[in-house]
Design an enzyme around this catalytic site. Structure first.
Site, PDB file in Angstrom:
ATOM      1  N   HIS A  78      -8.151  -1.048   5.716  1.00 41.77           N
ATOM      2  CA  HIS A  78      -8.466  -2.541   6.413  1.00 41.77           C
ATOM      3  C   HIS A  78      -9.321  -3.288   5.225  1.00 41.77           C
ATOM      4  O   HIS A  78      -9.871  -3.219   4.376  1.00 41.77           O
ATOM      5  CB  HIS A  78      -9.495  -2.164   7.924  1.00 41.77           C
ATOM      6  CG  HIS A  78      -9.939  -3.198   8.194  1.00 41.77           C
ATOM      7  ND1 HIS A  78      -8.931  -4.146   9.010  1.00 41.77           N
ATOM      8  CD2 HIS A  78     -11.173  -4.335   8.448  1.00 41.77           C
ATOM      9  CE1 HIS A  78      -9.307  -5.403   9.650  1.00 41.77           C
ATOM     10  NE2 HIS A  78     -11.023  -5.091   9.265  1.00 41.77           N
ATOM     11  N   ASN A 123       0.153  -0.636   0.049  1.00 44.02           N
ATOM     12  CA  ASN A 123      -0.218   0.030  -0.402  1.00 44.02           C
ATOM     13  C   ASN A 123       1.156   1.178  -0.158  1.00 44.02           C
ATOM     14  O   ASN A 123       0.518   2.295  -0.840  1.00 44.02           O
ATOM     15  CB  ASN A 123      -0.908  -0.011   1.222  1.00 44.02           C
ATOM     16  CG  ASN A 123      -2.013  -1.026   1.253  1.00 44.02           C
ATOM     17  OD1 ASN A 123      -2.935  -0.478  -0.076  1.00 44.02           O
ATOM     18  ND2 ASN A 123      -2.752  -2.072   1.919  1.00 44.02           N
ATOM     19  N   ARG A 142       0.074  -2.114  15.089  1.00 42.84           N
ATOM     20  CA  ARG A 142      -0.281  -1.437  16.165  1.00 42.84           C
ATOM     21  C   ARG A 142      -0.989  -0.974  16.604  1.00 42.84           C
ATOM     22  O   ARG A 142      -1.163  -0.284  15.922  1.00 42.84           O
ATOM     23  CB  ARG A 142       1.528  -0.677  16.689  1.00 42.84           C
ATOM     24  CG  ARG A 142       2.686  -1.109  16.945  1.00 42.84           C
ATOM     25  CD  ARG A 142       3.743  -0.126  17.398  1.00 42.84           C
ATOM     26  NE  ARG A 142       5.024  -1.209  17.159  1.00 42.84           N
ATOM     27  CZ  ARG A 142       5.231  -1.926  18.098  1.00 42.84           C
ATOM     28  NH1 ARG A 142       4.897  -2.076  19.832  1.00 42.84           N
ATOM     29  NH2 ARG A 142       6.316  -2.848  18.140  1.00 42.84           N
ATOM     30  N   ASP A 155     -10.027  -0.063  14.299  1.00 45.12           N
ATOM     31  CA  ASP A 155     -10.825  -0.091  13.229  1.00 45.12           C
ATOM     32  C   ASP A 155     -12.178   0.654  13.014  1.00 45.12           C
ATOM     33  O   ASP A 155     -13.299   0.467  12.128  1.00 45.12           O
ATOM     34  CB  ASP A 155     -11.007  -1.425  12.155  1.00 45.12           C
ATOM     35  CG  ASP A 155      -9.437  -2.512  12.337  1.00 45.12           C
ATOM     36  OD1 ASP A 155      -8.385  -1.341  11.968  1.00 45.12           O
ATOM     37  OD2 ASP A 155      -9.909  -3.074  12.243  1.00 45.12           O
TER      38      ASP A 155
HETATM   39  C1  GRF Z   1      -3.552  -4.600   3.799  1.00 42.13           C
HETATM   40  O1  GRF Z   1      -4.563  -6.046   3.560  1.00 42.13           O
HETATM   41  C2  GRF Z   1      -4.055  -3.521   5.072  1.00 42.13           C
HETATM   42  O2  GRF Z   1      -5.779  -4.018   4.709  1.00 42.13           O
HETATM   43  C3  GRF Z   1      -3.541  -3.811   6.123  1.00 42.13           C
HETATM   44  O3  GRF Z   1      -2.809  -4.267   6.172  1.00 42.13           O
HETATM   45  C4  GRF Z   1      -2.160  -5.648   4.506  1.00 42.13           C
HETATM   46  C5  GRF Z   1      -1.250  -4.054   4.475  1.00 42.13           C
HETATM   47  O4  GRF Z   1      -0.596  -4.713   3.408  1.00 42.13           O
HETATM   48  N1  GRF Z   1      -3.884  -3.186   7.208  1.00 42.13           N
HETATM   49  P1  GRF Z   1       1.195  -4.405   2.664  1.00 42.13           P
HETATM   50  O5  GRF Z   1       1.949  -4.101   3.984  1.00 42.13           O
HETATM   51  O6  GRF Z   1       0.471  -2.771   2.117  1.00 42.13           O
HETATM   52  O7  GRF Z   1       0.908  -4.703   1.732  1.00 42.13           O
END
Ligand code: GRF
Length: 209
Positions: free
Chosen positions: A117, A22, A99, A153
């Site tokens: 999420h 991400n 965390r 969340d």
């Molecule tokens: C993703 O599935 C996000 O939704 C969740 O943790 C994962 C992180 O993936 N919070 P990345 O490290 O961004 O590949």
């Protein structure tokens, strides 16, 4: 919402613990010509994280803040805040940051912390959201970008995207389908944040065009 820096782009910090896919999608979007934000800082609580390594390869300021060096969450988050303030960060994006965010960060950056999420919240908060969705038997799941509050969340929702669940899906297949949408909606939500088109009334975030 969304004050910008002097170059008229919002300064974003990404907090991560792991893979960082991400983070990469946010970074790539930020480098588009018309983007309204910069990724100015990456912070990880995990020295070995792929995301931290990638951030350094991309030439970003990428810091490891060691939780073990602090006796409590207050000390750890105070150190993170020190870096965020020093770099004039306007928005903190959690991207696989493993965390709970505590009062110190929340009070310093009110309504300035986002998270992604891998479910359609408020369904399936917490860990292993994709497995929770499969175990429950829902036909549709997805992902959510939301403001971070003191719950798990539970903060106000900015964007969501649904994906179908098929008979043959396992956790890996569903996670991959959701992740592809995460990579689309997280940068969009950040862009909306800095566009000034978001307003919040109670829990409801409105997108004004
Ligand atoms: C993703 O599935 C996000 O939704 C969740 O943790 C994962 C992180 O993936 N919070 P990345 O490290 O961004 O590949």
């Amino acid at each position: 919402m969304g004050k910008k820096s002097t170059d008229n782009k919002g300064n974003v910090a990404v907090l991560l613990s792991g893979r960082g896919s991400n983070f990469v999608s946010i970074l790539q979007y930020s480098r588009r010509e018309k983007s309204n934000f910069n990724v100015s800082l990456v912070i990880s609580d995990n020295e070995a994280s792929q995301g931290l390594k990638r951030a350094r390869q991309e030439g970003l300021l990428a810091l490891f803040v060691n939780p073990a060096a602090f006796s409590d969450r207050f000390g750890f988050e105070t150190e993170i805040c020190r870096h965020l303030i020093a770099h004039q960060i306007r928005l903190v994006c959690l991207a696989g940051y493993m965390r709970i965010v505590g009062k110190t960060l929340l009070n310093q950056f009110p309504e300035q912390i986002l998270n992604i999420h891998p479910s359609l919240l408020p369904a399936f908060p917490g860990l292993n959201a994709q497995k929770q969705a499969l175990d429950w038997g829902v036909r549709v799941s997805g992902c959510t970008v939301h403001f971070v509050d003191s719950g798990t969340d539970s903060g106000p929702i900015i964007l969501q995207k649904a994906v179908p669940i098929f008979n043959e899906d396992d956790v890996d297949a569903l996670s991959a389908r959701i992740l592809a949408e995460e990579h689309r909606i997280y940068p969009l939500a950040i862009s909306l944040y800095f566009s000034g088109h978001l307003t919040k009334q109670g829990r409801r975030v409105k997108i004004n065009q």
